[in-house]
Write a protein that holds these residues in place. Structure first.
Motif, PDB file in Angstrom:
ATOM      1  N   ASP A  17       9.005  83.722 -20.432  1.00 13.40           N
ATOM      2  CA  ASP A  17       7.969  82.759 -21.081  1.00 13.40           C
ATOM      3  C   ASP A  17       8.431  82.303 -22.462  1.00 13.40           C
ATOM      4  O   ASP A  17       7.946  82.433 -23.543  1.00 13.40           O
ATOM      5  N   ALA A  18       9.750  81.824 -22.402  1.00 19.40           N
ATOM      6  CA  ALA A  18      10.563  81.414 -23.591  1.00 19.40           C
ATOM      7  C   ALA A  18      11.109  80.246 -23.450  1.00 19.40           C
ATOM      8  O   ALA A  18      12.036  79.843 -24.424  1.00 19.40           O
ATOM      9  N   LEU A  19      10.426  79.307 -22.654  1.00 15.22           N
ATOM     10  CA  LEU A  19      10.939  77.968 -22.689  1.00 15.22           C
ATOM     11  C   LEU A  19      10.873  77.196 -23.744  1.00 15.22           C
ATOM     12  O   LEU A  19       9.801  77.321 -24.092  1.00 15.22           O
ATOM     13  N   PRO A  20      11.774  76.488 -23.990  1.00 19.97           N
ATOM     14  CA  PRO A  20      11.471  75.167 -25.083  1.00 19.97           C
ATOM     15  C   PRO A  20      10.583  74.054 -24.369  1.00 19.97           C
ATOM     16  O   PRO A  20      10.235  74.104 -23.211  1.00 19.97           O
ATOM     17  N   ARG A  21      10.022  73.251 -25.431  1.00 22.54           N
ATOM     18  CA  ARG A  21       9.027  72.232 -24.946  1.00 22.54           C
ATOM     19  C   ARG A  21       9.079  71.581 -23.557  1.00 22.54           C
ATOM     20  O   ARG A  21       8.245  71.169 -22.928  1.00 22.54           O
ATOM     21  N   GLY A  22      10.380  70.955 -23.436  1.00 15.71           N
ATOM     22  CA  GLY A  22      10.660  69.967 -22.503  1.00 15.71           C
ATOM     23  C   GLY A  22      10.710  70.660 -21.143  1.00 15.71           C
ATOM     24  O   GLY A  22      10.047  70.376 -20.311  1.00 15.71           O
ATOM     25  N   ALA A  23      11.380  71.871 -21.211  1.00 14.86           N
ATOM     26  CA  ALA A  23      11.358  72.702 -19.911  1.00 14.86           C
ATOM     27  C   ALA A  23      10.029  73.090 -19.605  1.00 14.86           C
ATOM     28  O   ALA A  23       9.463  73.304 -18.294  1.00 14.86           O
ATOM     29  N   ASP A  24       9.440  73.659 -20.732  1.00 18.35           N
ATOM     30  CA  ASP A  24       8.078  74.427 -20.507  1.00 18.35           C
ATOM     31  C   ASP A  24       7.080  73.146 -19.775  1.00 18.35           C
ATOM     32  O   ASP A  24       6.449  73.686 -18.993  1.00 18.35           O
ATOM     33  N   ARG A  25       7.230  72.172 -20.157  1.00 20.74           N
ATOM     34  CA  ARG A  25       6.205  71.079 -19.937  1.00 20.74           C
ATOM     35  C   ARG A  25       6.576  70.841 -18.381  1.00 20.74           C
ATOM     36  O   ARG A  25       5.604  70.630 -17.486  1.00 20.74           O
ATOM     37  N   ALA A  26       7.658  70.837 -18.055  1.00 23.06           N
ATOM     38  CA  ALA A  26       8.112  70.714 -16.463  1.00 23.06           C
ATOM     39  C   ALA A  26       7.671  71.612 -15.480  1.00 23.06           C
ATOM     40  O   ALA A  26       7.006  71.512 -14.469  1.00 23.06           O
ATOM     41  N   PHE A  27       7.728  73.046 -16.077  1.00 17.24           N
ATOM     42  CA  PHE A  27       6.900  74.190 -15.415  1.00 17.24           C
ATOM     43  C   PHE A  27       5.603  74.000 -15.284  1.00 17.24           C
ATOM     44  O   PHE A  27       5.175  74.413 -14.149  1.00 17.24           O
ATOM     45  N   ALA A  28       4.980  73.618 -16.359  1.00 16.64           N
ATOM     46  CA  ALA A  28       3.641  73.749 -16.523  1.00 16.64           C
ATOM     47  C   ALA A  28       3.066  72.429 -15.510  1.00 16.64           C
ATOM     48  O   ALA A  28       2.007  72.784 -14.808  1.00 16.64           O
ATOM     49  N   GLU A  29       3.777  71.360 -15.378  1.00 14.54           N
ATOM     50  CA  GLU A  29       3.336  70.315 -14.277  1.00 14.54           C
ATOM     51  C   GLU A  29       3.558  70.841 -12.915  1.00 14.54           C
ATOM     52  O   GLU A  29       2.788  70.542 -12.220  1.00 14.54           O
ATOM     53  N   ALA A  30       4.720  71.819 -12.662  1.00 14.10           N
ATOM     54  CA  ALA A  30       4.906  72.235 -11.453  1.00 14.10           C
ATOM     55  C   ALA A  30       3.805  73.304 -11.156  1.00 14.10           C
ATOM     56  O   ALA A  30       3.248  73.326  -9.805  1.00 14.10           O
ATOM     57  N   GLU A  31       3.648  74.054 -11.951  1.00 16.81           N
ATOM     58  CA  GLU A  31       2.180  75.171 -11.829  1.00 16.81           C
ATOM     59  C   GLU A  31       1.055  74.185 -11.280  1.00 16.81           C
ATOM     60  O   GLU A  31       0.195  74.693 -10.907  1.00 16.81           O
ATOM     61  N   ALA A  32       0.723  73.097 -12.079  1.00 17.10           N
ATOM     62  CA  ALA A  32      -0.311  72.312 -11.877  1.00 17.10           C
ATOM     63  C   ALA A  32      -0.405  71.378 -10.595  1.00 17.10           C
ATOM     64  O   ALA A  32      -1.317  70.743 -10.089  1.00 17.10           O
ATOM     65  N   GLY A  33       0.877  71.550  -9.801  1.00 15.57           N
ATOM     66  CA  GLY A  33       1.012  70.765  -8.728  1.00 15.57           C
ATOM     67  C   GLY A  33       1.368  69.339  -8.828  1.00 15.57           C
ATOM     68  O   GLY A  33       1.233  68.331  -7.978  1.00 15.57           O
ATOM     69  N   GLU A  34       1.828  68.987 -10.056  1.00 17.10           N
ATOM     70  CA  GLU A  34       1.901  67.476 -10.313  1.00 17.10           C
ATOM     71  C   GLU A  34       3.454  67.270 -10.274  1.00 17.10           C
ATOM     72  O   GLU A  34       3.812  66.215 -10.278  1.00 17.10           O
ATOM     73  N   THR A  35       4.278  68.279 -10.226  1.00 16.98           N
ATOM     74  CA  THR A  35       5.682  67.833 -10.066  1.00 16.98           C
ATOM     75  C   THR A  35       6.397  69.021  -9.098  1.00 16.98           C
ATOM     76  O   THR A  35       5.487  69.732  -8.951  1.00 16.98           O
TER      77      THR A  35
END
Length: 135
Positions: A17-35
């Motif tokens: 749980d140490a991703l920077p903003r850009g990578a964290d956003r991509a993973f959050a979108e994937a967790e939400a099923g958006e990417t």
């Protein structure tokens, strides 16, 4: 839908749980099923190997088991495992001289599968003109 390829560093940093903003956003979108975030089988093998050795990632020691990491990433997590097939090997054959074997597998998977970018810190990949996200 936006699709990314993730390298081993991205997956390891996600696990702690140490991703920077850009990578964290991509993973959050994937967790939400958006990417979609894809990882070649070779990348997941590297991650499981690192976890089995209690590798330090961003100041955090990985203490879970490889099985728990696989579950957190693939079974219960946001990552889709992609096998290395003939298309990836064909791409690899054309670029293996340009990259380390690790980077070549990641770039080959990215190109063969037509993903939008690679989630990586790797400057060699970025410097080769491959679209990346991290910061």
């Amino acid at each position: 839908m936006t699709t990314y390829t993730a390298d081993a560093v991205a997956l390891l940093v996600y696990l702690v749980d140490a991703l920077p903003r850009g990578a964290d956003r991509a993973f959050a979108e994937a967790e939400a099923g958006e990417t979609v975030i894809q990882a070649p089988a070779t990348v997941l093998a590297e991650v499981l190997y690192s976890v089995s050795r209690d590798k330090d990632v961003r100041g955090v020691t990985l203490t879970g088991t490889p099985a728990a990491a696989r579950r957190a990433l693939v079974a219960d997590g946001p990552v889709s495992l992609t096998p290395v097939g003939d298309e990836e090997l064909a791409e690899l054959a054309g670029i293996v001289h340009e990259f380390s074997i690790h980077d070549a597998f990641v770039v080959a998977s990215h190109r063969a599968r037509g993903t939008d970018a690679i989630i990586t810190t790797d400057g060699a990949v970025r410097d080769a003109g491959v679209e990346t996200i991290w910061e």
